[in-house]
Every structure is written in structure tokens, then in C-alpha cells.
Design a protein around this motif. Structure first.
Motif, PDB file in Angstrom:
ATOM      1  N   ALA A 176       0.821  -1.214   0.000  1.00 47.00           N
ATOM      2  CA  ALA A 176       0.000   0.000   0.000  1.00 47.00           C
ATOM      3  C   ALA A 176       0.855   1.265   0.000  1.00 47.00           C
ATOM      4  CB  ALA A 176      -0.939   0.002   1.203  1.00 47.00           C
ATOM      5  N   ASP A 177       2.112   1.141   0.403  1.00 49.53           N
ATOM      6  CA  ASP A 177       2.988   2.316   0.441  1.00 49.53           C
ATOM      7  C   ASP A 177       3.302   2.851  -0.950  1.00 49.53           C
ATOM      8  OD1 ASP A 177       3.018   2.063   3.180  1.00 49.53           O
ATOM      9  OD2 ASP A 177       4.951   1.025   3.253  1.00 49.53           O
ATOM     10  N   TRP A 178       3.185   1.991  -1.974  1.00 50.29           N
ATOM     11  CA  TRP A 178       3.458   2.493  -3.321  1.00 50.29           C
ATOM     12  C   TRP A 178       2.505   3.618  -3.698  1.00 50.29           C
ATOM     13  CZ3 TRP A 178       7.963   1.910  -5.091  1.00 50.29           C
ATOM     14  CH2 TRP A 178       8.679   0.721  -4.980  1.00 50.29           C
ATOM     15  N   TRP A 179       1.274   3.552  -3.187  1.00 50.97           N
ATOM     16  CA  TRP A 179       0.309   4.642  -3.419  1.00 50.97           C
ATOM     17  C   TRP A 179       0.894   5.967  -2.942  1.00 50.97           C
ATOM     18  CZ3 TRP A 179      -4.907   5.792  -4.845  1.00 50.97           C
ATOM     19  CH2 TRP A 179      -5.411   6.973  -4.315  1.00 50.97           C
ATOM     20  N   SER A 180       1.351   5.978  -1.703  1.00 50.69           N
ATOM     21  CA  SER A 180       1.867   7.215  -1.120  1.00 50.69           C
ATOM     22  C   SER A 180       3.163   7.658  -1.780  1.00 50.69           C
ATOM     23  CB  SER A 180       2.077   7.032   0.388  1.00 50.69           C
ATOM     24  OG  SER A 180       0.845   6.753   1.030  1.00 50.69           O
ATOM     25  N   VAL A 181       3.994   6.684  -2.182  1.00 49.90           N
ATOM     26  CA  VAL A 181       5.232   7.028  -2.883  1.00 49.90           C
ATOM     27  C   VAL A 181       4.917   7.704  -4.213  1.00 49.90           C
ATOM     28  CG1 VAL A 181       7.222   6.054  -4.096  1.00 49.90           C
ATOM     29  CG2 VAL A 181       6.667   5.262  -1.794  1.00 49.90           C
ATOM     30  N   LEU A 182       4.030   7.097  -4.996  1.00 49.36           N
ATOM     31  CA  LEU A 182       3.708   7.640  -6.307  1.00 49.36           C
ATOM     32  C   LEU A 182       2.986   8.981  -6.204  1.00 49.36           C
ATOM     33  CD1 LEU A 182       2.640   4.372  -8.149  1.00 49.36           C
ATOM     34  CD2 LEU A 182       4.718   5.702  -8.501  1.00 49.36           C
ATOM     35  N   CYS A 183       2.072   9.098  -5.252  1.00 49.78           N
ATOM     36  CA  CYS A 183       1.403  10.387  -5.055  1.00 49.78           C
ATOM     37  C   CYS A 183       2.416  11.455  -4.639  1.00 49.78           C
ATOM     38  CB  CYS A 183       0.316  10.263  -3.993  1.00 49.78           C
ATOM     39  SG  CYS A 183      -1.151   9.341  -4.533  1.00 49.78           S
ATOM     40  N   GLY A 184       3.344  11.076  -3.789  1.00 55.13           N
ATOM     41  CA  GLY A 184       4.336  12.032  -3.309  1.00 55.13           C
ATOM     42  C   GLY A 184       5.221  12.568  -4.424  1.00 55.13           C
ATOM     43  N   VAL A 185       5.743  11.684  -5.261  1.00 51.73           N
ATOM     44  CA  VAL A 185       6.641  12.141  -6.325  1.00 51.73           C
ATOM     45  C   VAL A 185       5.870  12.869  -7.424  1.00 51.73           C
ATOM     46  CG1 VAL A 185       8.349  10.354  -5.871  1.00 51.73           C
ATOM     47  CG2 VAL A 185       6.543   9.926  -7.549  1.00 51.73           C
ATOM     48  N   ALA A 186       4.557  12.583  -7.544  1.00 55.30           N
ATOM     49  CA  ALA A 186       3.744  13.255  -8.557  1.00 55.30           C
ATOM     50  C   ALA A 186       3.254  14.618  -8.084  1.00 55.30           C
ATOM     51  CB  ALA A 186       2.552  12.383  -8.940  1.00 55.30           C
ATOM     52  N   GLY A 187       3.388  14.877  -6.784  1.00 52.45           N
ATOM     53  CA  GLY A 187       2.947  16.154  -6.253  1.00 52.45           C
ATOM     54  C   GLY A 187       1.532  16.159  -5.734  1.00 52.45           C
ATOM     55  N   ALA A 188       0.966  14.982  -5.474  1.00 52.84           N
ATOM     56  CA  ALA A 188      -0.394  14.883  -4.949  1.00 52.84           C
ATOM     57  C   ALA A 188      -0.360  14.586  -3.452  1.00 52.84           C
ATOM     58  CB  ALA A 188      -1.162  13.783  -5.673  1.00 52.84           C
ATOM     59  N   ASP A 189      -1.353  15.092  -2.736  1.00 56.83           N
ATOM     60  CA  ASP A 189      -1.508  14.760  -1.325  1.00 56.83           C
ATOM     61  C   ASP A 189      -2.023  13.331  -1.233  1.00 56.83           C
ATOM     62  OD1 ASP A 189      -2.099  14.480   1.324  1.00 56.83           O
ATOM     63  OD2 ASP A 189      -3.498  16.158   1.432  1.00 56.83           O
ATOM     64  N   PRO A 190      -1.259  12.414  -0.645  1.00 57.96           N
ATOM     65  CA  PRO A 190      -1.695  11.010  -0.621  1.00 57.96           C
ATOM     66  C   PRO A 190      -2.854  10.731   0.319  1.00 57.96           C
ATOM     67  CG  PRO A 190       0.321  11.270   0.635  1.00 57.96           C
ATOM     68  CD  PRO A 190       0.061  12.594  -0.023  1.00 57.96           C
ATOM     69  N   ASP A 191      -3.252  11.700   1.130  1.00 60.55           N
ATOM     70  CA  ASP A 191      -4.305  11.477   2.116  1.00 60.55           C
ATOM     71  C   ASP A 191      -5.672  11.611   1.462  1.00 60.55           C
ATOM     72  OD1 ASP A 191      -5.575  10.967   4.475  1.00 60.55           O
ATOM     73  OD2 ASP A 191      -5.268  12.964   5.320  1.00 60.55           O
ATOM     74  N   ASP A 192      -6.107  10.580   0.803  1.00 60.77           N
ATOM     75  CA  ASP A 192      -7.368  10.563   0.062  1.00 60.77           C
ATOM     76  C   ASP A 192      -8.537  10.468   1.047  1.00 60.77           C
ATOM     77  OD1 ASP A 192      -9.266  10.284  -1.984  1.00 60.77           O
ATOM     78  OD2 ASP A 192      -9.062   8.099  -1.963  1.00 60.77           O
ATOM     79  N   THR A 193      -9.298  11.538   1.163  1.00 56.37           N
ATOM     80  CA  THR A 193     -10.407  11.552   2.112  1.00 56.37           C
ATOM     81  C   THR A 193     -11.700  11.886   1.385  1.00 56.37           C
ATOM     82  OG1 THR A 193     -10.024  13.902   2.620  1.00 56.37           O
ATOM     83  CG2 THR A 193      -8.936  12.273   4.024  1.00 56.37           C
ATOM     84  N   GLY A 194     -12.814  11.588   2.042  1.00 58.98           N
ATOM     85  CA  GLY A 194     -14.113  11.886   1.464  1.00 58.98           C
ATOM     86  C   GLY A 194     -15.189  11.043   2.106  1.00 58.98           C
ATOM     87  N   PRO A 195     -16.447  11.330   1.807  1.00 55.97           N
ATOM     88  CA  PRO A 195     -17.557  10.593   2.416  1.00 55.97           C
ATOM     89  C   PRO A 195     -17.460   9.093   2.139  1.00 55.97           C
ATOM     90  CG  PRO A 195     -18.352  12.542   1.251  1.00 55.97           C
ATOM     91  CD  PRO A 195     -16.908  12.392   0.896  1.00 55.97           C
ATOM     92  N   GLY A 196     -17.554   8.327   3.196  1.00 56.94           N
ATOM     93  CA  GLY A 196     -17.545   6.877   3.066  1.00 56.94           C
ATOM     94  C   GLY A 196     -16.194   6.253   2.851  1.00 56.94           C
TER      95      GLY A 196
END
Length: 452
Positions: A290-310
Motif C-alpha cells: 500500500a505504500d506504493w500509493w503514497s510514494v507515487l502520489c508524493g513524487v507526482a505532487g499529490a496529497d496522498p491522504d485521500d479523504t471523502g464521504p464513506g
């Protein structure tokens, strides 16, 4: 660390969350199951799209296909060529797990969606593209994606996300003479075949690398290669398989290291020029798929903390700074599995009764295993399955009740169970497992399924 079978690993990779949160407890998705990765969760291509990424999928999906809105191009990918399940024929792309009202029939599992207006949502069968070795099919499509992207987008600086999920080296074990000829005929035939299947993967990676170079994209492309589970050494039914995870114990389907700890590779030429000492280096920090998500979001410039309803919380941690520096991983624990299991008598036990907890800290690299490990528990070595003859005996199933405890710092082979000699430490680990089980497990239709 990954999961012991493919679907749970892919669920964690695409969402940045433990697979147990996504309804993929520990086993693969069975035929005609009416569920998928929760539709309210954001997959990597959807999350990267606001940053301008164009995303394409090639190869295996196995994350839901009961309805068209479950398919890759309905979940953020612009195009897709691949197969829905697993274990199809490498030369025919057929599977015997297509179910109808009259029972099981053989059907072709190869699908494509190229974004054509004439195609139904999610794509259609790719009859006409089948009938050749799957390694060639997916290699050719990956090169097409890269080449077309280079022509249409690269001058504009539009980033590309290519998810290439190869069929190799999954069973059935089949390969072309081109790759088989690279290995000594005296090698045990089953082992020779999967060695050759690995060479087919190498060939695909070489083709992808060459395409990136021709398109002027190699310098700033991050290439990640990782497996979805350990090599199989024994099938759940008891038959042998020619995998080898030496020096780790066990293989696919088990929670021993051979089933869940895999080798990964990352290449990023532009970044490595700034850190030349890291070229060819090995990092052994604690990392979950699951860490690959945060790694890829980080290097792409996205906030890896995906939040939202549900949505459930992100479990991925951005370990890239530690990986790049060779430093200590920020991750201190991870969960593998946490699915249901059949006990020694064949009865079904509740979800949360089977899996592993891996932690680091003052006591060393501790590993807790819970549940009945029925397949893939053997120790393999230099004579099996690397020799010319297969192993003919396997150890009996391992019953970790209430748990087994290992210290990988000085017992990499998981041969010394510390449950009886260190009961307080085992109790503390088991308590942590139970706390996590209460907070991580969500109701799902896969709760009673298990690869055993």
C-alpha cells in the motif's frame, strides 16, 4: 511486503489501503462474485488525473468485473487491454472458469477498451488479438502506449501512468521455445519452464525501456517492478510447484516470508543522477504494498491522504525519502491478510483468524502468524527446486493457534517459534493483532472466501 495471493495485493496497490478494508480479505476473487473494489474509493489513475496524468492499463485486472462500471476504463484508465481473472492459457487466453447456468465452460478471457465510441462502456472482447503468447500481446501493447504517448503528449509535458500487470510468471506454466532455449535441457523441466517465463518478463522490460528511450521519456520515468505474491512451492490441493523463495520459508498461499515478502525494483534515472551512491543499492526497510500509493502520489505532487464521504483512511506511508537516502523506514508495523480460514477439521473460522503482523523496534524484526497454514509452508534450498527432480514430500500444515512468533533478525528461515519461550512478547503481539482486527476489518462479501 505484499499479500499471499494476487487480488488482495492489487487492491492495496490501487487504493493505498490495507486490502482487508476493501473487501479483499486474503484470497483471490472467485468467478462471478458480484463485488469489486468499492466504487466510492479512488484508484490511482483517478487520483492522478487532476494532475494531468493520462493512464493506461495492460494485463491482469482481477479486481471486479461483474458489471461494466467495475472495469478498468470505468475506474480511471483511458484504455485497457488485458484479462479479467487469472490462470488463463498463455497461448490461447482461455479459461475453464467461465460459469453459465449449465455449468462451467471454456471461454476466452481477453478484453480491450481503446476508447472507441463504437465500443460499449468498459470495452469488449478482444477476439482476434488472442491466440499468441500473452507475453508478446502485453509487451506489444505497452510499447504502443508509450510510443503513442510520446507522439501525442510528450511535447506538452503530459505525464503518463502505465499499469502493466503481466501474466508471467503465473500458471499455467507455459513458455515459447525462444525463451526455453536459453536454459539447459538437463534442468528439471518444470523449473526450466518458469525460469524461461522469467526471461519473457525480462524481454518485456527491455522492450518497455527501449520504447521509453525512443520516445525521449526514459530520463524522467519512474519504473517500478514488483510481484504480487511469493513464488508457489505447493498448491492448496497438495501438488508441488517449481517456485523457490530461498532463503525464505514457504511460498504463495502461506503467511511465511516466502509467500508475502518479494523483491521490488525502482529506477528513476534523473533522480539517481543526483544520488549516484544509491545506484545498484539495496534497501531493506519495512514497506507494505500500500505504500506504493503514497510514494507515487508524493513524487507526482499529490496529497496522498485521500479523504471523502464513506472513504476509509489511507494506510500507505511515503517511504520514498528513506528509500532514496538508504535510511530507516518510517513504517513500524504492517498487516498481511487478516482473512478467514478453515481450521484443521475443515470448519470455517471467522474473518480475522488468519494472517500476519510484522513489526520493527527494540525487540528486533518480529513476525506474528495467526491461523492454519495449509500450503506453502516448506523450507526450500539449493537442491529443491533448483535441481533436476521435484520435491516429493511436504511438511504437514502449520497450526498457529493462538499464534506463532518469529524474530527475523536472527531467524530469517522462521524455524524457531518463540510462542512458548517468550509468552509475554507473544501475548503483546497477539493483543496488537486483535486491536487491529477490530479497527481494520469491514463487512464484505469476501469474508468467507479463502485461497485454501
Amino acid at each position: 511486503y505484499v499479500q499471499r495471493a494476487c487480488s488482495p495485493t492489487r487492491a492495496a496497490l490501487q487504493t493505498g489501503r490495507y486490502n482487508i478494508r476493501m473487501g479483499f480479505a486474503s484470497g483471490v476473487m472467485k468467478p462471478l462474485k458480484p463485488y469489486c473494489l468499492p466504487l466510492n474509493e479512488t484508484l490511482l489513475p483517478q487520483y492522478l488525473a487532476p494532475l494531468g496524468f493520462v493512464s493506461h492499463a495492460v494485463g491482469k485486472w482481477h479486481l471486479g468485473y461483474y458489471k461494466r462500471r467495475f472495469l478498468p476504463t470505468s475506474r480511471g484508465f483511458m484504455t485497457w487491454l488485458g484479462y479479467l481473472r487469472g490462470a488463463e492459457g498463455h497461448f490461447t487466453q482461455t479459461t475453464g472458469d467461465i460459469c453459465t447456468g449449465s455449468g462451467r465452460v471454456v471461454g476466452t478471457d481477453l478484453w480491450a477498451d481503446y476508447g472507441n465510441a463504437s465500443q460499449p462502456a468498459g470495452g469488449d472482447n478482444a477476439l482476434g488479438s488472442n491466440g499468441t503468447y500473452s507475453g508478446y500481446i502485453y509487451s506489444r501493447r505497452a510499447v504502443e502506449v508509450i510510443t503513442e504517448h510520446g507522439v501525442h503528449y510528450n511535447g506538452e509535458g503530459t505525464p503518463l501512468f502505465l499499469y502493466l500487470a503481466l501474466h508471467n510468471i503465473h500458471g499455467p506454466d507455459e513458455v515459447t521455445p525462444e525463451f526455453l532455449a536459453q536454459y539447459d535441457p538437463e534442468i528439471w523441466p518444470a523449473r526450466r519452464t518458469i525460469d524461461a517465463m522469467v526471461s519473457a518478463v525480462d524481454s518485456t522490460l527491455a522492450n518497455v525501456s527501449a520504447a521509453l528511450t525512443r520516445s525521449g521519456m526514459e530520463e524522467n520515468t519512474i519504473t517500478i517492478v514488483v510481484s504480487d505474491n511469493g513464488g508457489p512451492i505447493q498448491e492448496p490441493g497438495g501438488s508441488w510447484s517449481p517456485g523457490n523463495n530461498f532463503p525464505s520459508r514457504g511460498g504463495k498461499y502461506s503467511f511465511f516470508e516466502g509467500g508475502i515478502k518479494v523483491v521490488g525494483m525502482l529506477m528513476w534515472p534523473r533522480m539517481l543522477k543526483k544520488h549516484p551512491l544509491r545506484i545498484g543499492s539495496v534497501w531493506d526497510g519495512l514497506m507494505a504494498v500500500a505504500d506504493w500509493w503514497s510514494v507515487l502520489c508524493g513524487v507526482a505532487g499529490a496529497d496522498p491522504d485521500d479523504t471523502g464521504p464513506g472513504k476509509v483512511p489511507i494506510d500507505g506511508i511515503n517511504v520514498f525519502p528513506a528509500l532514496l537516502s538508504g535510511g530507516v523506514s518510517p513504517r513500524t508495523e504492517l498487516i498481511i491478510g487478516m482473512g478467514a480460514v478453515r481450521d484443521g477439521g475443515g470448519s470455517q473460522r471467522p474473518i480475522g483468524s488468519n494472517g500476519a503482523l510484522r513489526v520493527g523496534g527494540m525487540h528486533g524484526k518480529l513476525k506474528l502468524i495467526v491461523g492454519h497454514q495449509r500450503a506453502g509452508t516448506a523450507w526450500v534450498g539449493s537442491h529443491y527446486p533448483n535441481a533436476s527432480t521435484p520435491n516429493t514430500t511436504f511438511p504437514p500444515p502449520v497450526l498457529c493457534t493462538p499464534c506463532c512468533l518469529f524474530n527475523l533478525s536472527n531467524d530469517l528461515r522462521e524455524s524457531i517459534d518463540l510462542y512458548h519461550s517468550q509468552p509475554q512478547l507473544a501475548a503483546a503481539m497477539l493483543q496488537r493483532w486483535n486491536v487491529l482486527a477490530k479497527t481494520l476489518i469491514a463487512p464484505n462479501e469476501d469474508g468467507s472466501e479463502d485461497p485454501d
